[in-house]
Design a protein around this motif. Structure first.
Motif, PDB file in Angstrom:
ATOM      1  N   PHE A 197       0.669   4.678  -4.591  1.00 19.61           N
ATOM      2  CA  PHE A 197       0.870   3.813  -3.439  1.00 19.61           C
ATOM      3  C   PHE A 197      -0.424   3.634  -2.668  1.00 19.61           C
ATOM      4  N   ASN A 212      12.694   1.636  -6.629  1.00 16.22           N
ATOM      5  CA  ASN A 212      11.689   0.646  -7.055  1.00 16.22           C
ATOM      6  C   ASN A 212      11.071  -0.120  -5.896  1.00 16.22           C
ATOM      7  N   LYS A 213      11.072   0.487  -4.746  1.00 22.87           N
ATOM      8  CA  LYS A 213      10.465  -0.140  -3.571  1.00 22.87           C
ATOM      9  C   LYS A 213       9.414   0.777  -2.969  1.00 22.87           C
ATOM     10  N   GLY A 214       8.569   0.199  -2.092  1.00 23.58           N
ATOM     11  CA  GLY A 214       7.617   1.008  -1.341  1.00 23.58           C
ATOM     12  C   GLY A 214       8.297   1.734  -0.198  1.00 23.58           C
ATOM     13  N   LEU A 215       7.520   2.419   0.604  1.00 29.99           N
ATOM     14  CA  LEU A 215       8.068   3.171   1.727  1.00 29.99           C
ATOM     15  C   LEU A 215       8.146   2.286   2.968  1.00 29.99           C
ATOM     16  N   GLU A 225      15.791   7.530  -0.905  1.00 27.35           N
ATOM     17  CA  GLU A 225      15.075   8.777  -0.682  1.00 27.35           C
ATOM     18  C   GLU A 225      14.377   8.704   0.663  1.00 27.35           C
ATOM     19  N   PHE A 248       2.956   0.597   3.698  1.00 31.78           N
ATOM     20  CA  PHE A 248       2.793   0.879   2.279  1.00 31.78           C
ATOM     21  C   PHE A 248       2.970  -0.364   1.416  1.00 31.78           C
ATOM     22  N   GLY A 249       2.224  -0.381   0.320  1.00 30.72           N
ATOM     23  CA  GLY A 249       2.441  -1.379  -0.706  1.00 30.72           C
ATOM     24  C   GLY A 249       3.639  -1.009  -1.564  1.00 30.72           C
ATOM     25  N   PRO A 250       3.981  -1.857  -2.550  1.00 32.94           N
ATOM     26  CA  PRO A 250       5.178  -1.636  -3.363  1.00 32.94           C
ATOM     27  C   PRO A 250       5.013  -0.571  -4.439  1.00 32.94           C
ATOM     28  N   GLN A 287      12.637   5.209   1.171  1.00 29.58           N
ATOM     29  CA  GLN A 287      12.210   4.550  -0.057  1.00 29.58           C
ATOM     30  C   GLN A 287      13.439   4.206  -0.884  1.00 29.58           C
ATOM     31  N   TYR A 307      10.247   8.094   6.768  1.00 27.87           N
ATOM     32  CA  TYR A 307      10.158   6.898   5.950  1.00 27.87           C
ATOM     33  C   TYR A 307      11.330   6.892   4.969  1.00 27.87           C
ATOM     34  N   PHE A 348      11.676  10.522   3.473  1.00 29.96           N
ATOM     35  CA  PHE A 348      10.535  11.417   3.591  1.00 29.96           C
ATOM     36  C   PHE A 348      10.216  11.689   5.054  1.00 29.96           C
TER      37      PHE A 348
END
Lengths: 114, 112
Positions: free
Chosen positions: B90, A41-44, A88, B103-105, A38, A36, A90
């Motif tokens: 999350f 300031n964002k989701g994965l 980043e 995933f959400g933000p 990231q 994943y 993962f």
């Protein structure tokens, strides 16, 4: 038991050069493996996944990863880094046998220099 | 991904306060998860739910509780917040036996 080790906490490359983010895993069962990304300031976002089909997996944005069972590795590569790849990353292992288990690696932060 | 939303996106609260983080999804997925992210530790699973009547503890459930109000909603509560619960939280979803999660933000929670 399952575990994931991302071998580098930070990787720095120049724009246009190859990217290698290393991930080793251990699992008592046949695992599914994911990468994943990231952004700040964002989701994965899912880059790619291995689920016991082809060992070389192609993902989005030119990334790919190779599942090597003998080396228990699932390294992420890209031939040519772009500034927008700075984020980043993962590595994740999941197993469904014997219950549900998903383990995230600690993450590798990729820096891309102009 | 607008299909999985989290509210609030940021929250600052004081030690001892009760706080609820909410997650909603329009993906029609049956499975939902709560994780926390701390620098250098990746994401760790707090609770997960495979359907409305199924709630399971994850790796680090102490100090947290959850409620699955509907298939589309999964809330995380901190009954009495403490500073070491300061983290990025999350929510995620998946469908059926697929392990792939969406995933959400994220919600950035600070406990002072």
């Amino acid at each position: 038991a399952q575990s994931v080790t991302q071998l580098d906490s930070h990787v720095s490359v120049s724009e246009g050069t190859p990217v290698l983010l290393r991930c080793n895993y251990s699992s008592s069962y046949s695992p599914s493996l994911f990468w994943y990304v990231q952004h700040p300031n964002k989701g994965l976002q899912l880059l790619l996944k291995y689920t016991s089909a082809a060992t070389l997996v192609k993902g989005i944005n030119g990334f790919e990863a190779e599942f090597k069972k003998s080396e228990t590795s699932f390294h992420l590569t890209k031939p040519s880094a772009h500034m927008s790849d700075a984020a980043e990353y993962f590595c994740v292992v999941s197993v469904r046998t014997g219950g549900f288990k998903t383990i995230f690696g600690a993450g590798t932060r990729l820096f891309v220099k102009a | 991904d607008a299909d999985v939303t989290q509210t609030p996106r940021n929250r600052i609260t004081k030690t001892g306060k009760r706080i609820m983080l909410e997650c909603s999804q329009t993906k029609g997925h049956d499975r939902m998860y709560w994780y926390r992210q701390d620098p250098g530790l990746g994401l760790r699973l707090i609770y997960y739910s495979f359907d409305v009547k199924d709630i399971n503890k994850g790796e680090i459930s102490d100090g947290y509780s959850v409620s699955r109000q509907a298939q589309a909603k999964f809330s995380l509560s901190l009954e009495s917040a403490i500073p070491n619960q300061t983290a990025l939280y999350f929510c995620a979803t998946s469908v059926g036996t697929s392990i792939e999660q969406y995933f959400g933000p994220g919600t950035r929670l600070t406990v002072t």
